[in-house]
Design a protein around this motif. Structure first.
Motif, PDB file in Angstrom:
ATOM      1  N   HIS A   1       0.834  -1.193   0.000  1.00 38.92           N
ATOM      2  CA  HIS A   1       0.000   0.000   0.000  1.00 38.92           C
ATOM      3  C   HIS A   1       0.872   1.247   0.000  1.00 38.92           C
ATOM      4  O   HIS A   1       2.102   1.175   0.134  1.00 38.92           O
ATOM      5  N   ALA A   2       0.216   2.388  -0.148  1.00 38.35           N
ATOM      6  CA  ALA A   2       0.902   3.684  -0.147  1.00 38.35           C
ATOM      7  C   ALA A   2       0.046   4.690   0.615  1.00 38.35           C
ATOM      8  O   ALA A   2      -1.166   4.509   0.769  1.00 38.35           O
ATOM      9  N   ASN A   3       0.705   5.755   1.060  1.00 40.01           N
ATOM     10  CA  ASN A   3       0.017   6.806   1.805  1.00 40.01           C
ATOM     11  C   ASN A   3       0.466   8.156   1.269  1.00 40.01           C
ATOM     12  O   ASN A   3       1.664   8.454   1.254  1.00 40.01           O
ATOM     13  N   ALA A   4      -0.490   8.967   0.807  1.00 39.51           N
ATOM     14  CA  ALA A   4      -0.200  10.316   0.292  1.00 39.51           C
ATOM     15  C   ALA A   4      -0.827  11.328   1.239  1.00 39.51           C
ATOM     16  O   ALA A   4      -2.043  11.317   1.454  1.00 39.51           O
ATOM     17  N   THR A   5      -0.002  12.196   1.807  1.00 40.65           N
ATOM     18  CA  THR A   5      -0.466  13.119   2.843  1.00 40.65           C
ATOM     19  C   THR A   5      -0.057  14.553   2.534  1.00 40.65           C
ATOM     20  O   THR A   5       1.110  14.814   2.238  1.00 40.65           O
ATOM     21  N   VAL A   6      -1.002  15.469   2.616  1.00 38.75           N
ATOM     22  CA  VAL A   6      -0.728  16.911   2.510  1.00 38.75           C
ATOM     23  C   VAL A   6      -1.435  17.591   3.669  1.00 38.75           C
ATOM     24  O   VAL A   6      -2.666  17.712   3.675  1.00 38.75           O
ATOM     25  N   ARG A   7      -0.669  18.009   4.649  1.00 36.73           N
ATOM     26  CA  ARG A   7      -1.205  18.716   5.819  1.00 36.73           C
ATOM     27  C   ARG A   7      -0.633  20.128   5.802  1.00 36.73           C
ATOM     28  O   ARG A   7       0.434  20.388   6.346  1.00 36.73           O
ATOM     29  N   TRP A   8      -1.373  21.023   5.153  1.00 37.09           N
ATOM     30  CA  TRP A   8      -0.889  22.378   4.937  1.00 37.09           C
ATOM     31  C   TRP A   8      -1.866  23.401   5.508  1.00 37.09           C
ATOM     32  O   TRP A   8      -2.994  23.089   5.866  1.00 37.09           O
ATOM     33  N   ASN A   9      -1.394  24.639   5.522  1.00 36.68           N
ATOM     34  CA  ASN A   9      -2.221  25.756   5.945  1.00 36.68           C
ATOM     35  C   ASN A   9      -2.409  26.737   4.793  1.00 36.68           C
ATOM     36  O   ASN A   9      -1.435  27.192   4.188  1.00 36.68           O
ATOM     37  N   ARG A  10      -3.653  27.019   4.487  1.00 35.49           N
ATOM     38  CA  ARG A  10      -4.001  28.139   3.605  1.00 35.49           C
ATOM     39  C   ARG A  10      -5.088  28.898   4.355  1.00 35.49           C
ATOM     40  O   ARG A  10      -6.224  28.416   4.443  1.00 35.49           O
ATOM     41  N   ASN A  11      -4.740  30.035   4.917  1.00 29.94           N
ATOM     42  CA  ASN A  11      -5.713  30.756   5.748  1.00 29.94           C
ATOM     43  C   ASN A  11      -6.726  31.504   4.873  1.00 29.94           C
ATOM     44  O   ASN A  11      -6.637  31.503   3.642  1.00 29.94           O
ATOM     45  N   GLN A  12      -7.661  32.145   5.528  1.00 29.82           N
ATOM     46  CA  GLN A  12      -8.715  32.815   4.776  1.00 29.82           C
ATOM     47  C   GLN A  12      -8.164  33.944   3.918  1.00 29.82           C
ATOM     48  O   GLN A  12      -8.668  34.214   2.815  1.00 29.82           O
ATOM     49  N   GLU A  13      -7.096  34.593   4.401  1.00 31.95           N
ATOM     50  CA  GLU A  13      -6.485  35.680   3.623  1.00 31.95           C
ATOM     51  C   GLU A  13      -5.973  35.165   2.283  1.00 31.95           C
ATOM     52  O   GLU A  13      -6.044  35.869   1.271  1.00 31.95           O
ATOM     53  N   TYR A  14      -5.459  33.944   2.270  1.00 35.65           N
ATOM     54  CA  TYR A  14      -4.994  33.345   1.020  1.00 35.65           C
ATOM     55  C   TYR A  14      -6.137  33.270   0.003  1.00 35.65           C
ATOM     56  O   TYR A  14      -5.987  33.660  -1.161  1.00 35.65           O
TER      57      TYR A  14
END
Length: 343
Positions: free
Chosen positions: A147-160
């Motif tokens: 198996h594989a695991n793809a993870t994106v744990r990022w921040n894009r705030n409301q201002e973005y």
């Protein structure tokens, strides 16, 4: 190769990466830019000596242009690419290739009919750690895949999202899967192969946008292996992690860090601890390598010269898009979706 002239369409944030890549690619030259807001073009006119066009149709009449780099909102990629192809210009298009599979297919068809090259901006394939992982996969170092695991744990705030009215919209941008995580998902299918079926849940939890800001998904690949996807722009207070982990009967690897540049775990059958340590340190010393945008620019120039397909073709870009569309369809219906049904 020398003497390849480029034009950038859409002079927003990502355009500067394209301009820098063109500047650093031997033989490439930025000769024109296009934007409906004249002031957006000022930097490129003054810094690179590019000619400014407010009209895209007029830019396409410029016979001095060989390649058009499309850096506009995602929902506009298809009509702009098709126009460029009909004008006999080669095309480099930012990710995602489009927002629908139908649009992506139309773009590919237009470029084929006009005998021009189409390349999609998925630069993360050229990170040194990812190149090492792909080579190991191609040599069968993992054996039978688990198996594989793809993870994106990022921040894009409301201002973005508030920077421009198209951000976070379903018609022009999409959410975390289509915008931020699609690079990681491109790596997932590049490494693991074609997807057969997905099941997904998504939500808009913290940002005031049309599209999703958090998504989770399960994947079944055609080779029988499984995958887990987690993507979010809701992480407090800043980007936390982007990673790709792959597990097989003879190897376990995790490429991680904030932007998936470092080897966090690398164990393979018949590879000694000394060899592994050497590889880890090699990547740690040079985790970024040549910028991916420059790879794409130089590859396009070589593809034109050698009359071959670019490394990241329109079909490759469509594979990542098909996965995202299937995940969206599953989240909307609450049911598993076969990849061709997601279209």
């Amino acid at each position: 190769m020398s003497g390849t002239n480029f034009a950038i369409v859409g002079c927003g944030h990502i355009a500067k990466k394209h301009a820098e890549a063109i500047k650093n690619a031997p033989g490439a030259k930025l000769v024109a830019v296009c934007d409906t807001v004249p002031s957006n073009m000022t930097f490129y006119i003054e810094e690179y000596g590019a000619k400014g066009y407010e009209s895209y149709d007029e830019l396409l009449l410029d016979h001095n242009i060989d390649v058009v780099n499309i850096c506009t909102p995602s929902g506009t990629h298809a009509p702009l690419t098709i126009k460029a192809a009909n004008a006999k210009k080669h095309v480099i298009v930012e990710k995602p290739i489009a927002l629908t599979v139908e649009d992506a297919s139309s773009m590919i068809e237009a470029c084929e009919e006009n005998s021009v090259k189409l390349s999609v901006l998925h630069p993360n394939r050229f990170r040194p750690a990812m190149i090492k992982l792909k080579k190991a996969m191609d040599k069968g170092k993992f054996g039978k895949l688990s198996h594989a695991n793809a993870t994106v744990r990022w921040n894009r705030n409301q201002e973005y999202y508030d920077q421009a009215p198209w951000r976070g919209t379903k018609s022009l941008d999409g959410g975390v899967l289509m915008n931020q995580a699609i690079h990681n998902l491109d790596l997932l299918v590049w490494v693991m192969g074609d997807v057969e079926e997905v099941y997904s849940m998504a939500a808009t939890r913290l940002r005031h946008i049309e599209a999703e800001d958090v998504s989770t998904g399960l994947v079944k690949f055609k080779n029988g292996s499984l995958g887990v996807i987690e993507a979010a722009t809701t992480i407090y207070p800043k980007n936390y992690e982007e990673s790709l982990s792959v597990f097989g009967e003879k190897a376990s690897v995790k490429i991680g860090g904030r932007t998936a540049n470092f080897i966090e775990h690398w164990e393979m059958e018949n590879v000694s601890e000394q060899e592994t340590e050497k590889l880890v340190n090699e990547i740690k010393a040079e985790p970024f390598g040549k910028p991916g945008h420059q790879w794409i620019i130089e590859d396009m120039m070589e593809a034109i010269k050698e009359d071959r397909s670019p490394i990241v073709t329109g079909e490759e870009g469509k594979r990542a898009l098909e996965l995202v569309v299937a995940l969206y369809h599953s989240a909307e219906t609450g049911k598993p979706v076969k990849i061709n049904e997601g279209r």
